[in-house]
Scaffold this active site. Structure first.
Site, PDB file in Angstrom:
ATOM      1  N   GLN A   1     -52.423 -25.795   7.414  1.00 41.44           N
ATOM      2  CA  GLN A   1     -52.538 -26.908   8.353  1.00 41.44           C
ATOM      3  C   GLN A   1     -51.186 -27.567   8.630  1.00 41.44           C
ATOM      4  O   GLN A   1     -50.232 -27.388   7.858  1.00 41.44           O
ATOM      5  CB  GLN A   1     -53.460 -27.985   7.769  1.00 41.44           C
ATOM      6  CG  GLN A   1     -54.920 -27.603   7.673  1.00 41.44           C
ATOM      7  CD  GLN A   1     -55.723 -28.774   7.133  1.00 41.44           C
ATOM      8  OE1 GLN A   1     -56.265 -28.693   6.043  1.00 41.44           O
ATOM      9  NE2 GLN A   1     -55.794 -29.868   7.872  1.00 41.44           N
ATOM     10  N   HIS A   2     -51.149 -28.361   9.689  1.00 38.73           N
ATOM     11  CA  HIS A   2     -50.103 -29.362   9.990  1.00 38.73           C
ATOM     12  C   HIS A   2     -48.760 -28.835  10.479  1.00 38.73           C
ATOM     13  O   HIS A   2     -47.992 -29.601  11.062  1.00 38.73           O
ATOM     14  CB  HIS A   2     -49.787 -30.247   8.767  1.00 38.73           C
ATOM     15  CG  HIS A   2     -50.941 -30.875   8.090  1.00 38.73           C
ATOM     16  ND1 HIS A   2     -51.759 -31.793   8.708  1.00 38.73           N
ATOM     17  CD2 HIS A   2     -51.436 -30.713   6.833  1.00 38.73           C
ATOM     18  CE1 HIS A   2     -52.699 -32.180   7.852  1.00 38.73           C
ATOM     19  NE2 HIS A   2     -52.526 -31.529   6.708  1.00 38.73           N
TER      20      HIS A   2
ATOM     21  N   ASP B   1     -56.761 -23.864   7.293  1.00 43.39           N
ATOM     22  CA  ASP B   1     -57.236 -23.063   6.152  1.00 43.39           C
ATOM     23  C   ASP B   1     -58.342 -23.749   5.359  1.00 43.39           C
ATOM     24  O   ASP B   1     -59.288 -23.090   4.907  1.00 43.39           O
ATOM     25  CB  ASP B   1     -56.081 -22.598   5.249  1.00 43.39           C
ATOM     26  CG  ASP B   1     -55.189 -23.703   4.739  1.00 43.39           C
ATOM     27  OD1 ASP B   1     -55.439 -24.885   5.031  1.00 43.39           O
ATOM     28  OD2 ASP B   1     -54.217 -23.370   4.030  1.00 43.39           O
TER      29      ASP B   1
HETATM   30  O1  LIG Z   1     -51.721 -29.787   3.987  1.00 47.68           O
HETATM   31  C1  LIG Z   1     -52.736 -29.264   3.585  1.00 47.68           C
HETATM   32  C2  LIG Z   1     -54.057 -29.903   3.808  1.00 47.68           C
HETATM   33  O2  LIG Z   1     -53.994 -31.151   4.425  1.00 47.68           O
HETATM   34  C3  LIG Z   1     -52.657 -27.947   2.866  1.00 47.68           C
HETATM   35  O3  LIG Z   1     -53.853 -27.629   2.219  1.00 47.68           O
HETATM   36  C4  LIG Z   1     -52.203 -26.857   3.802  1.00 47.68           C
HETATM   37  O4  LIG Z   1     -53.279 -26.525   4.678  1.00 47.68           O
HETATM   38  C5  LIG Z   1     -51.607 -25.651   3.088  1.00 47.68           C
HETATM   39  O5  LIG Z   1     -52.496 -24.864   2.414  1.00 47.68           O
HETATM   40  P1  LIG Z   1     -52.214 -23.670   1.389  1.00 47.68           P
HETATM   41  O6  LIG Z   1     -51.134 -22.810   1.940  1.00 47.68           O
HETATM   42  O7  LIG Z   1     -51.940 -24.253   0.062  1.00 47.68           O
HETATM   43  O8  LIG Z   1     -53.525 -22.924   1.402  1.00 47.68           O
END
Ligand SMILES: O=C(CO)[C@@H](O)[C@H](O)COP(=O)(O)O
Ligand SMILES: Nc1ncnc2c1ncn2[C@@H]1O[C@H](COP(=O)(O)OP(=O)(O)O)[C@@H](O)[C@H]1O
Length: 487
Positions: A89-90, A247
């Protein structure tokens, strides 16, 4: 002994992709049964940016990793009828007029935009206003804070930007040629208002970003398009492409979650979340009020320091990650990358309570405790009245394979724990979304039909209140130190 034969697929094949921080994983799944018929994985590189203190990745590398992961799936990927991409995300992906990255993407765990975040929150009227309108008080993870950082720090890059995308949008667009996103991932930008379920014109104007640079937000169940003719990519042209999503939203789909079932995910990030029918508006900022990938909500708390931080401490101690020992009074707050929950973006790691008889195994156990403590403290805020207090915690992500992680969660939560046998829940959730689109079904119902959440469970044990108290005490007493950048 002969290897177990993979059964002949019954239904059409679909592909689910997890483009996460450390790697891209692709699964080819039988849409009828949920049987994984092929899988592939290719790594990503995360760099520190010009000053070395950021977190950046090249979106072109994500695309190459996707092709490599699909290539490892052999002929199966070429037979897929639909595909969907779940992504970290983000992240801020900036593209030029030719659709090429202007610079590497700024990732969710890059905390350099903390000063811009502080200013933005104040300028719009404070945390309560953000929570009511956007659903979240933005952390420096949120895309909007990164865009302001880019405009201030690299104005020429911001000026060259003709399109702004999230990681999953970027990959989906390369498949279809259409600029699209979904409400789940859009809800982590900071410029998508959960109150109106649309882009927030005032915030976009304030940060100098034209809505024309943003992707169209698709509704749950809509198609993003079809796969273009892409020589070199082992997917059939014309295969359906689902919206894709963030994700965590994909994992929620992949588990077929019902409201109130708590999930704890142990990956590069640690996350705790549940699906909810109520739109979250937490003014403390602990709970991000994300939308899910359907038409409900996904209150979630996220830590920056989870499996990578604990693995780093194990490496420092020269120990295997499972070589923990109980006992002792060491407390370790593993905030190696700064921290988001609690909101301490400048913090570094802190070790306290060492004695002559403290063993390396106890220090490693303290690192697990510190990482899990932050998540469990937030879990109480994430769960609402829908949640049963004794519902088992579903443990997912790479760390869920480890006994030390599982036992730490049991000891500090006092809850029963269930570990789904299916390992790649983000990619499976994306596959369920692709199958849902192809078959005209609800993707969460597809995942339930696939029995993705099934797996062994462990009973509740008595909560280790003494450890929780020690951790809480050190966290509050060290507050001034943790708010300061290390010189
Ligand atoms: O910033 C967040 C949720 O707000 C994280 O959960 C990212 O989505 C990254 O995920 P992973 O690479 O650890 O799965
Ligand atoms: N057998 C294992 N036991 C404990 N942890 C593991 C195991 N295998 C992988 N991991 C952890 O899983 C992490 C990767 O998890 P994953 O969910 O794939 O991450 P992400 O999706 O954030 O890239 C690694 O950092 C590693 O510490």
């Amino acid at each position: 002994m002969a290897a177990a034969a993979v059964p002949v697929p019954e239904g059409p094949l679909v592909v689910g992709v997890d483009s996460s921080t450390q790697s891209t994983k692709a699964l080819v799944v039988d849409a009828a049964t949920g049987q994984v018929v092929a899988r592939g994985q290719a790594p990503h590189t995360v760099g520190g940016g010009a000053g070395g203190d950021g977190k950046e990745s090249d979106p072109e590398q994500w695309w190459r990793a996707l092709a490599e992961a699909l290539g490892q799936c052999g002929a199966h990927a070429r037979q897929a009828a639909a595909i969907s991409v779940g992504g970290q995300q983000h992240g801020l992906v900036t593209l030029d007029t030719a659709g090429r990255p202007v610079r590497p993407a700024l990732l969710w765990n890059d905390v350099r935009s903390a000063p811009q975040r502080d200013r933005l929150v104040e300028e719009l009227g404070g945390p309560k206003v953000w929570a009511e309108r956007i659903g979240s008080v933005p952390a420096p993870a949120f895309t909007v804070t990164k865009w302001v950082w880019l405009k201030e720090t690299e104005p020429e890059a911001a000026r060259a930007t003709a399109a702004v995308r999230l990681p999953h949008d970027y990959l989906t667009e390369r498949l279809t040629g259409q600029g699209t996103t979904d409400r789940g991932d859009a809800s982590g930008t900071g410029w998508w208002a959960s109150a109106t379920e649309s882009y927030d014109g005032e915030i976009l104007e304030r940060v100098g970003l034209s809505p024309e640079l943003l992707p169209r937000v698709l509704r749950h169940g809509e198609a993003a398009g079809t796969v273009r003719h892409l020589p070199g990519l082992p997917l059939p042209a014309g295969a359906l492409v689902a919206t894709g999503t963030g994700d965590n939203m994909a994992a929620a789909l992949g588990l077929g979650l019902r409201p109130g079932q708590p999930v704890l995910s142990l990956g590069t990030s640690g996350t705790v979340y549940a699906v909810s029918g109520r739109r979250p508006t937490d003014p403390t900022g602990v709970v991000a009020g994300f939308a899910d990938a359907r038409d409900a909500w996904l209150p979630l708390a996220c830590t920056l320091n989870c499996t990578l931080a604990v693995d780093r401490i194990a490496a420092l101690l020269g120990r295997d990650r499972e070589a923990v020992e109980q006992g002792g009074s060491a407390v370790l707050l593993p905030f190696l990358d700064g921290e988001r929950t609690p909101d301490l973006p400048l913090a570094s790691g802190l070790l306290y309570g060492l004695r002559h008889d403290t063993t390396p195994g106890q220090v490693l156990q303290a690192a697990y405790d510190g990482a899990v403590f932050a998540l469990l403290t937030a879990l109480d805020e994430v769960l609402d009245a829908d949640a049963a207090p004794d519902a088992p915690l579903l443990l997912i992500g790479g760390g869920a394979k480890g006994a030390a992680w599982r036992e730490t969660v049991r000891r500090l939560s006092g809850r029963p724990v269930q570990v789904p046998r299916a390992e790649e829940l983000v990619a499976l959730g994306a596959a369920a979304q692709a199958a849902g689109l192809l078959l005209g079904e609800d993707p969460a119902a597809v995942a339930r039909r696939w029995k993705t959440a099934d797996g062994p469970s462990w009973e509740a044990v008595e909560r280790d209140e003494a450890a929780l108290e020690r951790l809480g005490g050190v966290l509050s007493d060290a507050d001034a130190l943790l708010r300061r950048a290390t010189p």
